[in-house]
Design a protein around this motif. Sequence first.
Motif, PDB file in Angstrom:
ATOM      1  N   TYR A 318      32.786  24.986  52.262  1.00 28.60           N
ATOM      2  CA  TYR A 318      33.463  25.884  51.306  1.00 28.60           C
ATOM      3  C   TYR A 318      34.356  26.872  52.058  1.00 28.60           C
ATOM      4  CZ  TYR A 318      33.742  30.057  48.284  1.00 28.60           C
ATOM      5  OH  TYR A 318      34.168  31.171  47.584  1.00 28.60           O
ATOM      6  N   LEU A 319      33.832  27.456  53.149  1.00 32.92           N
ATOM      7  CA  LEU A 319      34.612  28.417  53.933  1.00 32.92           C
ATOM      8  C   LEU A 319      35.773  27.730  54.654  1.00 32.92           C
ATOM      9  CD1 LEU A 319      31.659  30.502  55.449  1.00 32.92           C
ATOM     10  CD2 LEU A 319      33.157  31.159  53.559  1.00 32.92           C
ATOM     11  N   ARG A 320      35.528  26.529  55.181  1.00 31.68           N
ATOM     12  CA  ARG A 320      36.590  25.804  55.885  1.00 31.68           C
ATOM     13  C   ARG A 320      37.747  25.461  54.940  1.00 31.68           C
ATOM     14  NH1 ARG A 320      32.355  23.286  58.738  1.00 31.68           N
ATOM     15  NH2 ARG A 320      32.358  21.565  57.234  1.00 31.68           N
ATOM     16  N   ASP A 321      37.412  25.055  53.719  1.00 33.77           N
ATOM     17  CA  ASP A 321      38.445  24.710  52.749  1.00 33.77           C
ATOM     18  C   ASP A 321      39.345  25.910  52.468  1.00 33.77           C
ATOM     19  OD1 ASP A 321      37.562  22.127  52.580  1.00 33.77           O
ATOM     20  OD2 ASP A 321      36.408  22.429  50.723  1.00 33.77           O
ATOM     21  N   ILE A 322      38.746  27.084  52.386  1.00 35.60           N
ATOM     22  CA  ILE A 322      39.535  28.297  52.152  1.00 35.60           C
ATOM     23  C   ILE A 322      40.438  28.579  53.337  1.00 35.60           C
ATOM     24  CG2 ILE A 322      39.427  30.789  51.805  1.00 35.60           C
ATOM     25  CD1 ILE A 322      36.825  30.359  50.239  1.00 35.60           C
ATOM     26  N   LEU A 323      39.875  28.450  54.543  1.00 36.84           N
ATOM     27  CA  LEU A 323      40.653  28.718  55.745  1.00 36.84           C
ATOM     28  C   LEU A 323      41.832  27.751  55.889  1.00 36.84           C
ATOM     29  CD1 LEU A 323      37.851  29.473  58.360  1.00 36.84           C
ATOM     30  CD2 LEU A 323      39.544  31.070  57.470  1.00 36.84           C
ATOM     31  N   GLU A 324      41.624  26.505  55.493  1.00 42.06           N
ATOM     32  CA  GLU A 324      42.702  25.519  55.600  1.00 42.06           C
ATOM     33  C   GLU A 324      43.904  25.906  54.741  1.00 42.06           C
ATOM     34  OE1 GLU A 324      41.131  21.722  54.676  1.00 42.06           O
ATOM     35  OE2 GLU A 324      39.964  21.566  56.549  1.00 42.06           O
ATOM     36  N   ASP A 325      43.655  26.573  53.607  1.00 42.70           N
ATOM     37  CA  ASP A 325      44.760  26.995  52.754  1.00 42.70           C
ATOM     38  C   ASP A 325      45.616  28.080  53.419  1.00 42.70           C
ATOM     39  OD1 ASP A 325      44.115  25.230  50.783  1.00 42.70           O
ATOM     40  OD2 ASP A 325      42.878  26.650  49.645  1.00 42.70           O
ATOM     41  N   TYR A 326      45.027  28.748  54.418  1.00 44.46           N
ATOM     42  CA  TYR A 326      45.766  29.824  55.093  1.00 44.46           C
ATOM     43  C   TYR A 326      46.255  29.391  56.482  1.00 44.46           C
ATOM     44  CZ  TYR A 326      44.192  33.026  51.462  1.00 44.46           C
ATOM     45  OH  TYR A 326      43.989  33.647  50.271  1.00 44.46           O
ATOM     46  N   ALA A 327      45.956  28.159  56.850  1.00 43.04           N
ATOM     47  CA  ALA A 327      46.337  27.687  58.184  1.00 43.04           C
ATOM     48  C   ALA A 327      47.868  27.567  58.284  1.00 43.04           C
ATOM     49  CB  ALA A 327      45.684  26.343  58.450  1.00 43.04           C
TER      50      ALA A 327
END
Length: 327
Positions: A318-327
């Motif tokens: 869940y946290l990784r998916d959020i971070l990917e949107d900001y990558a």
Amino acid sequence: MGSEHQKLKLLYLMQMLYEQTDEAHGLTTPELIEGLAERGVDAERKSIYRDLETLRSFGLAIEKLPTRPVSYALTSRTFSTAELMLLVDAVQSSRFLTRRMANRLVGGIASLGSCHQEQALSRNVHVEGRITMQNESVFHHVSTIHEALRQRRQVAFRYVKHDVHKQPVAQKDGRLYRETPVRLIYSEGCYYLIAYNEKHESFPAYRVDRMQGLRLTDTPAVRNTAIATFDADAYSARTFSMFGGATRRVTLLVEEPVMSAMLDRFGKDVESAAIDERWARVYVTVTPSPVFFGWLAQFGRGVRIEAPSDLATEYAAYLRDILEDYA
């Protein structure tokens, strides 16, 4: 002296004491006589003393205040000033009330005190981030749900959510929801109907302000052991923003600065065990959901899911998916 007015003498006295006096403000005997005269009733000092004693015998807490000159006051009411202030604050902080509804309720609460208390209660309470709903049907819906619970009947309604244009969109293509009402719960500034869904044998939650056309039906409510043993407190503790689903037993590693937040959420009786002076294990039963993960995320590294491992993996994803949107 009008005989009809004279018959109302005791009631007028009680009205003046109720509206104009409290533990800090009284009315002198001349003021009581003057107030009665304004209402068309003649009175003398001795009759006032007798009438006050009659009202005391009736059960009113009328006391003589140590003022100069001596004054009399109603010193005890159903609610104290502090309790009335709490009620006013709760109303003004409620998100589901429109401003007009909130102001009307505050006026009603204020009328339970004296005119002096009313001035204190009329102050504006600022609640940071306060958002009021624009749906006055909530009162009608709450009343209808209570009536359905009393009569043990199902309710029918359409349920809406909002699209990207902020427009309400009926769910299930506008088809009616037909549910057995179980409990009304007030959570995070909103009313929720906890219902029993017979098809899925579950307890979905519906925001009352998002219901449209709520009505009683002629269909009897479902009755079974699950409904009879429904625990509203446990449901609220394990459910985040009324996001329903299957529950899981979860072990959290909690850092000391975050422990107060755990107690606020799960109560002081939550099962826990200190690991050292810095960390503790907290054992809770929750409904895993994006809302639960979002609640965890606010604590950063102060809270970690220790078990079950698959839930910890799901949270990390869940946290990784959020971070990917900001990558």
